[in-house]
Design a protein around this motif. Sequence first.
Motif, PDB file in Angstrom:
ATOM      1  N   UNK A  18       7.396  -4.459   2.466  1.00  0.00           N
ATOM      2  CA  UNK A  18       8.465  -5.326   1.993  1.00  0.00           C
ATOM      3  C   UNK A  18       7.862  -6.249   0.936  1.00  0.00           C
ATOM      4  N   UNK A  19       8.259  -6.052  -0.312  1.00  0.00           N
ATOM      5  CA  UNK A  19       7.765  -6.901  -1.394  1.00  0.00           C
ATOM      6  C   UNK A  19       8.556  -8.194  -1.361  1.00  0.00           C
ATOM      7  N   UNK A  20       7.845  -9.306  -1.187  1.00  0.00           N
ATOM      8  CA  UNK A  20       8.471 -10.611  -1.028  1.00  0.00           C
ATOM      9  C   UNK A  20       8.773 -11.251  -2.384  1.00  0.00           C
ATOM     10  N   UNK A  21       7.813 -11.247  -3.272  1.00  0.00           N
ATOM     11  CA  UNK A  21       7.967 -11.713  -4.644  1.00  0.00           C
ATOM     12  C   UNK A  21       6.827 -11.099  -5.450  1.00  0.00           C
ATOM     13  N   UNK A  22       6.701 -11.473  -6.683  1.00  0.00           N
ATOM     14  CA  UNK A  22       5.665 -10.878  -7.528  1.00  0.00           C
ATOM     15  C   UNK A  22       4.287 -11.159  -6.933  1.00  0.00           C
ATOM     16  N   UNK A  23       3.567 -10.096  -6.618  1.00  0.00           N
ATOM     17  CA  UNK A  23       2.205 -10.228  -6.128  1.00  0.00           C
ATOM     18  C   UNK A  23       2.053 -10.437  -4.637  1.00  0.00           C
ATOM     19  N   UNK A  24       3.147 -10.508  -3.871  1.00  0.00           N
ATOM     20  CA  UNK A  24       3.037 -10.702  -2.424  1.00  0.00           C
ATOM     21  C   UNK A  24       3.944  -9.722  -1.690  1.00  0.00           C
ATOM     22  N   UNK A  25       3.410  -9.196  -0.584  1.00  0.00           N
ATOM     23  CA  UNK A  25       4.176  -8.252   0.222  1.00  0.00           C
ATOM     24  C   UNK A  25       3.772  -8.389   1.676  1.00  0.00           C
ATOM     25  N   UNK A  26       4.610  -7.864   2.549  1.00  0.00           N
ATOM     26  CA  UNK A  26       4.298  -7.766   3.972  1.00  0.00           C
ATOM     27  C   UNK A  26       4.414  -6.303   4.360  1.00  0.00           C
ATOM     28  N   UNK A  27       3.521  -5.880   5.197  1.00  0.00           N
ATOM     29  CA  UNK A  27       3.559  -4.511   5.704  1.00  0.00           C
ATOM     30  C   UNK A  27       4.185  -4.550   7.086  1.00  0.00           C
ATOM     31  N   UNK A  28       5.141  -3.684   7.337  1.00  0.00           N
ATOM     32  CA  UNK A  28       5.765  -3.579   8.647  1.00  0.00           C
ATOM     33  C   UNK A  28       5.275  -2.275   9.262  1.00  0.00           C
ATOM     34  N   UNK A  29       4.400  -2.418  10.260  1.00  0.00           N
ATOM     35  CA  UNK A  29       3.769  -1.300  10.958  1.00  0.00           C
ATOM     36  C   UNK A  29       2.823  -0.516  10.041  1.00  0.00           C
ATOM     37  N   UNK A  30       1.947   0.221  10.655  1.00  0.00           N
ATOM     38  CA  UNK A  30       1.037   1.114   9.938  1.00  0.00           C
ATOM     39  C   UNK A  30       0.701   2.238  10.909  1.00  0.00           C
ATOM     40  N   UNK A  31       1.670   3.116  11.104  1.00  0.00           N
ATOM     41  CA  UNK A  31       1.595   4.083  12.183  1.00  0.00           C
ATOM     42  C   UNK A  31       1.050   5.447  11.822  1.00  0.00           C
ATOM     43  N   UNK A  32       0.923   6.226  12.859  1.00  0.00           N
ATOM     44  CA  UNK A  32       0.333   7.559  12.792  1.00  0.00           C
ATOM     45  C   UNK A  32       1.405   8.604  13.068  1.00  0.00           C
ATOM     46  N   UNK A  33       1.435   9.642  12.246  1.00  0.00           N
ATOM     47  CA  UNK A  33       2.327  10.769  12.517  1.00  0.00           C
ATOM     48  C   UNK A  33       1.845  11.481  13.775  1.00  0.00           C
ATOM     49  N   UNK A  34       2.779  11.964  14.562  1.00  0.00           N
ATOM     50  CA  UNK A  34       2.432  12.630  15.808  1.00  0.00           C
ATOM     51  C   UNK A  34       3.228  13.919  15.979  1.00  0.00           C
ATOM     52  N   UNK A  35       2.760  14.751  16.879  1.00  0.00           N
ATOM     53  CA  UNK A  35       3.464  15.981  17.213  1.00  0.00           C
ATOM     54  C   UNK A  35       3.659  16.884  16.015  1.00  0.00           C
ATOM     55  N   UNK A  36       4.819  17.514  15.955  1.00  0.00           N
ATOM     56  CA  UNK A  36       5.113  18.452  14.873  1.00  0.00           C
ATOM     57  C   UNK A  36       5.114  17.774  13.510  1.00  0.00           C
ATOM     58  N   UNK A  37       5.397  16.458  13.463  1.00  0.00           N
ATOM     59  CA  UNK A  37       5.409  15.740  12.193  1.00  0.00           C
ATOM     60  C   UNK A  37       4.015  15.610  11.587  1.00  0.00           C
TER      61      UNK A  37
END
Length: 101
Positions: free
Chosen positions: A19-38
């Motif tokens: 989620x880009x908050x403004x110029x030069x700043x962002x927040x990451x929501x989760x950083x997950x791993x693909x599982x199973x068939x995906x």
Amino acid sequence: MHNHHHVGVGRVTGSCHQLTLDVGRAALVDCGLLQGAEAGPDGAWAEQLEIGFAMAPMAALVVTHLRMDPVGRLPSLAAAGYRGPILCSPVSAALVPEDAL
């Protein structure tokens, strides 16, 4: 504000959204791993563990819940240079071992 979906769009696992908050700043929501068939026919491979985006704009990581699909790539995120705060619920924080912080 602008959203960029690194992983997770059209999938059940592997949530990772910026989620880009403004110029030069962002927040990451989760950083997950693909599982199973995906994850592919042979399961998780090294390429899917890599972080392919810049750490510089990341002001925070917001963790929605503790399972592999939203947090499985946190070690890769740290290896890529992320050193910012990790925000989560008090219940989730209580589940993380002290030596992991």
